[in-house]
Design an enzyme around this catalytic site. Structure first.
Site, PDB file in Angstrom:
ATOM      1  N   TYR A   1      46.577  54.840  26.807  1.00  0.00           N
ATOM      2  CA  TYR A   1      47.478  55.838  27.383  1.00  0.00           C
ATOM      3  C   TYR A   1      48.007  55.395  28.748  1.00  0.00           C
ATOM      4  O   TYR A   1      49.206  55.294  28.969  1.00  0.00           O
ATOM      5  CB  TYR A   1      46.742  57.180  27.566  1.00  0.00           C
TER       6      TYR A   1
ATOM      7  N   HIS B   1      56.132  62.201  21.168  1.00  0.00           N
ATOM      8  CA  HIS B   1      55.702  61.417  20.006  1.00  0.00           C
ATOM      9  C   HIS B   1      56.727  61.477  18.867  1.00  0.00           C
ATOM     10  O   HIS B   1      56.703  60.618  17.979  1.00  0.00           O
ATOM     11  CB  HIS B   1      54.362  61.932  19.479  1.00  0.00           C
TER      12      HIS B   1
ATOM     13  N   HIS C   1      54.203  65.838  25.878  1.00  0.00           N
ATOM     14  CA  HIS C   1      53.599  64.638  25.306  1.00  0.00           C
ATOM     15  C   HIS C   1      53.732  64.634  23.772  1.00  0.00           C
ATOM     16  O   HIS C   1      54.237  63.664  23.188  1.00  0.00           O
ATOM     17  CB  HIS C   1      52.129  64.553  25.723  1.00  0.00           C
ATOM     18  N   GLU C   2      53.306  65.718  23.138  1.00  0.00           N
ATOM     19  CA  GLU C   2      53.348  65.746  21.663  1.00  0.00           C
ATOM     20  C   GLU C   2      54.796  65.700  21.169  1.00  0.00           C
ATOM     21  O   GLU C   2      55.099  65.064  20.166  1.00  0.00           O
ATOM     22  CB  GLU C   2      52.618  66.979  21.119  1.00  0.00           C
TER      23      GLU C   2
ATOM     24  N   GLU D   1      50.632  55.585  22.273  1.00  0.00           N
ATOM     25  CA  GLU D   1      50.231  56.447  23.392  1.00  0.00           C
ATOM     26  C   GLU D   1      50.782  55.993  24.743  1.00  0.00           C
ATOM     27  O   GLU D   1      51.135  56.818  25.576  1.00  0.00           O
ATOM     28  CB  GLU D   1      48.715  56.590  23.433  1.00  0.00           C
TER      29      GLU D   1
ATOM     30  N   GLU E   1      50.314  65.314  17.401  1.00  0.00           N
ATOM     31  CA  GLU E   1      51.753  65.288  17.154  1.00  0.00           C
ATOM     32  C   GLU E   1      52.132  65.370  15.674  1.00  0.00           C
ATOM     33  O   GLU E   1      53.046  64.668  15.233  1.00  0.00           O
ATOM     34  CB  GLU E   1      52.320  64.007  17.773  1.00  0.00           C
TER      35      GLU E   1
ATOM     36  N   ASP F   1      37.527  56.003  16.589  1.00  0.00           N
ATOM     37  CA  ASP F   1      37.090  57.136  17.407  1.00  0.00           C
ATOM     38  C   ASP F   1      36.182  56.675  18.549  1.00  0.00           C
ATOM     39  O   ASP F   1      36.141  57.312  19.606  1.00  0.00           O
ATOM     40  CB  ASP F   1      36.360  58.182  16.556  1.00  0.00           C
TER      41      ASP F   1
HETATM   42  N1  BES Z   1      47.657  61.536  19.092  1.00  0.00           N
HETATM   43  C1  BES Z   1      46.906  62.039  20.168  1.00  0.00           C
HETATM   44  C2  BES Z   1      45.594  62.628  19.755  1.00  0.00           C
HETATM   45  C3  BES Z   1      44.697  61.689  18.974  1.00  0.00           C
HETATM   46  C4  BES Z   1      44.576  60.360  19.329  1.00  0.00           C
HETATM   47  C5  BES Z   1      43.989  62.145  17.908  1.00  0.00           C
HETATM   48  C6  BES Z   1      43.758  59.514  18.591  1.00  0.00           C
HETATM   49  C7  BES Z   1      43.170  61.307  17.182  1.00  0.00           C
HETATM   50  C8  BES Z   1      43.054  59.980  17.521  1.00  0.00           C
HETATM   51  C9  BES Z   1      47.688  63.072  20.975  1.00  0.00           C
HETATM   52  O1  BES Z   1      49.043  62.806  21.057  1.00  0.00           O
HETATM   53  C10 BES Z   1      47.178  63.028  22.376  1.00  0.00           C
HETATM   54  O2  BES Z   1      47.272  61.998  22.971  1.00  0.00           O
HETATM   55  N2  BES Z   1      46.660  64.135  22.895  1.00  0.00           N
HETATM   56  C11 BES Z   1      46.180  64.237  24.245  1.00  0.00           C
HETATM   57  C12 BES Z   1      47.224  64.904  25.093  1.00  0.00           C
HETATM   58  C13 BES Z   1      47.694  64.226  26.272  1.00  0.00           C
HETATM   59  C14 BES Z   1      47.492  62.830  26.580  1.00  0.00           C
HETATM   60  C15 BES Z   1      48.737  64.934  27.065  1.00  0.00           C
HETATM   61  C16 BES Z   1      44.921  65.072  24.242  1.00  0.00           C
HETATM   62  O3  BES Z   1      44.493  65.501  23.168  1.00  0.00           O
HETATM   63  O4  BES Z   1      44.344  65.303  25.284  1.00  0.00           O
HETATM   64 ZN    ZN Z   2      49.508  61.128  22.271  1.00  0.00          ZN
END
Ligand code: BES
Ligand code: ZN
Length: 594
Positions: A376, A292, A288-289, A311, A264, A368
């Site tokens: 989520y 955010h 989703h993005e 999330e 996002e 990570d």
């Molecule tokens: N912000 C996250 C991606 C992220 C989280 C990057 C933690 C680094 C550390 C992003 O908004 C996300 O949640 N992406 C999901 C999409 C989804 C839940 C619809 C993905 O990448 O799958």
């Molecule tokens: Zn997210």
């Protein structure tokens, strides 16, 4: 000294920079970003300033206007945090400048060879800073409570274009022959993890007066078609959560090694090209993005220990947008797909129940490694429980109030609770928020999202084990998500005849929808269905999205023959993976039985 973030040397008692000026040169040959960053303070400051840095070479530090040298000291390398860069600022410092270079191994950057791009002719660079990788791009207070606006000048080789999580200014000839400089200005204050940069052979298509999509020339028209509905989503989101505060909502489609589905980055969402299914079936990632922009970017988690505030709220918001646009049934399907991910994460963390809390304790834990569907999906279910207990209208009013109160700030779970208790006294108690937030696993009751259509599909998946096959005509009518729910409901290992039947009836190995393809290939891998092996290899070499790598490599781990396949494929694919993807697969492979 008050350190408020277990993942940062940021100290609450020290001066806080609120503005950055970045001047960067992008060198693809050495895979180094080099240049200067100026950190500016809202008022004159002095004394010790601790910054985060990781893999950075620091060349010089000086007071911005006077040019006076600033004494600095780089601390020892800590495995998660990196190195503390301690500056001693003289009296009345308005700004401090640091000349530095990144490391070619910076985790926050991926440098791609031309062969890893669609065009195949020019290199590509992208950043991914969340949660704590901004410090591999620049020395900074890399904690989400320290928000900044920024300006940037980025010099790139001619023929390439730079985009950032910011408003684009002018571009023109660069300072050296064969270079071009791009200017950016980000007026809204962001946490460091939302800094983003990408450089490549990029073109754009306009989608609405406030939205366009960027991608490589060979991809951009497909991307524009896939995401044509974005304005409708922005309008729906504004109807729910209030005005969009970031002026523009642009998107960038990256090469397939991008390790996430989406990120996002404000004013420039980064997206995996695996969303380009050709039928708009995966645009919920855009919802989703986009969501955010309210939950996460406007009101931000103070640290990774409060990640669910980002999330959980965003998954809930994404499904409210989906419901507004496509109706109750579509939203119920999305909740069911989320439940499957939640179950998988609860199972994976069976031995680490402390990671199944929403409010986590992460000192000594790499964010990570703590990543999972729990913040989520457990988070989204808590928000849904709060919504049901408060009533929809009252809850939306509360949310707008919440976002008004905390806009452009970064907050903790405890601040969220205090505010909720103040505005809707007793609500937290009524849903037993205590259990959701501070205890492992899932509390009861959990909100249900009933759907007769969904029940029909899961019923058919469950009947499979008793030998019942779904009627062909019915299967062909399923939407992508309906088919996905069906596949997720199937036994985890099938006979080869069953695999062949499914593949033939549903054309699974040839699917372009990556969610369906990945789910199918997991089944095929776990079942030892050899006709799918070439496709498994193809997907694992082409796509670096961690959401697919983890389950696919795990499924390949079930039998000796597929374990050998997994190791061979990883050998072939590793060089093209992002550092995070490579580490993840190494962890999965290390968990194989010996
Ligand atoms: N912000 C996250 C991606 C992220 C989280 C990057 C933690 C680094 C550390 C992003 O908004 C996300 O949640 N992406 C999901 C999409 C989804 C839940 C619809 C993905 O990448 O799958
Ligand atoms: Zn997210």
């Amino acid at each position: 000294m008050i350190r408020t973030d277990p993942h940062s040397y940021f100290d609450d008692l020290q001066p806080r920079a609120n503005r950055w000026h970045l001047r960067l040169l992008v060198d693809f040959d050495s895979r180094i970003l080099g240049g200067e960053v100026t950190l500016m303070f809202p008022r004159p400051v002095s004394g010790i300033l601790d910054l985060d840095s990781k893999g950075l070479a620091i060349h010089r530090v000086w007071v911005t206007v006077s040019g006076a040298e600033v004494p600095y000291e780089l601390g020892p390398e800590e495995p998660i945090l990196g190195r503390r860069l301690r500056l001693t600022l003289p009296e009345a410092t308005h700004g401090v400048s640091i000349a530095y270079e990144t490391s070619p191994e910076a985790v926050g950057l991926q440098w791609l060879e031309p062969a890893q791009t669609e065009g195949g002719r020019l290199p590509f660079l992208f950043s991914q800073c969340q949660a704590i990788h901004a410090r591999t791009l620049l020395p900074c207070q890399d904690s989400a409570v320290a928000r900044v606006t920024y300006e940037a000048e980025v010099v790139v080789p001619e023929g390439l274009r730079a985009v950032m999580s910011a408003g684009a200014g002018s571009d023109g000839p660069g300072p050296f022959p064969g270079t071009r400089v791009f200017h950016f200005r980000m007026p809204q204050p962001i946490p460091s993890y939302l800094l983003a940069l990408a450089v490549g052979d990029l073109e754009s298509r306009e989608l609405s007066p406030r939205s366009r999509v960027w991608a490589e020339p060979a991809t951009v028209d497909r991307a524009a078609w896939e995401f044509a509905g974005v304005e409708q989503m922005i309008v729906a989101a504004e109807g729910l959560f209030g005005p969009y505060e970031w002026e523009r909502y642009d998107m960038l489609v990256l090469p397939p090694s991008f390790p996430y589905g989406g990120m996002e980055n404000p004013r420039m969402t980064f997206l995996t090209p695996t969303l380009l299914a050709g039928d708009r079936s995966l645009v919920d990632v855009v919802a989703h993005e986009l969501a955010h922009s309210w939950t996460g970017n406007l009101v931000t988690n103070a640290t990774a220990e409060h990640f669910w505030l980002n999330e959980g709220f965003t998954v809930w918001a994404e499904r409210r947008i989906l419901r507004a646009i496509r109706g109750e049934e579509a939203a119920a399907l999305a909740w069911a797909i989320g439940q499957n991910a939640l179950d998988e994460s609860l199972e994976r963390f069976r031995e680490q129940p402390e990671l199944t809390l929403l409010r986590t304790r992460l000192a000594g834990v790499d964010p990570d490694d703590a990543f999972s569907s729990i913040p989520y999906e457990k988070g989204a279910r808590l928000v849904a429980a709060l919504e049901r207990a408060a009533g929809e209208t009252a809850f939306l009013a509360f949310l707008r109030d919440y976002m008004g109160r905390f806009r452009f700030t970064s907050i903790t779970t405890e601040q969220f609770c205090a505010f909720t208790e103040e505005r809707l006294p007793g609500l937290l108690g009524r849903v037993d928020a205590e259990a959701w937030l501070f205890r492992p696993g899932m509390p009861v009751p959990v909100p249900a999202f009933p759907s007769a259509r969904l029940d029909g599909i899961t019923g058919l998946a469950q009947a499979w084990a008793k030998g019942t096959r779904p009627p062909e005509a019915l299967m062909r009518d399923w939407s992508a998500n309906e088919l996905l729910v069906f596949l997720q409901g199937m036994p985890r290992e099938l006979s080869l005849e069953d695999c062949a039947w499914l593949d033939r009836e549903l054309g699974l190995t040839a699917r372009g929808n990556c969610e369906i393809l990945a789910e199918w290939l997991c089944l095929a891998a776990a079942s030892g269905y050899e006709p799918a092996y070439p496709r498994i290899r193809e997907m694992l070499v082409r796509v670096g999205r961690m959401k697919y790598l983890r389950p696919l490599y795990a499924a390949l781990g079930r039998h000796p023959a597929t374990r050998a396949l997994a190791r061979a494929v990883f050998q072939q694919a590793a060089a093209g993976y992002h550092t995070l993807s490579r580490r993840l697969v190494q962890t999965v492979l290390a968990g194989y039985p010996v």
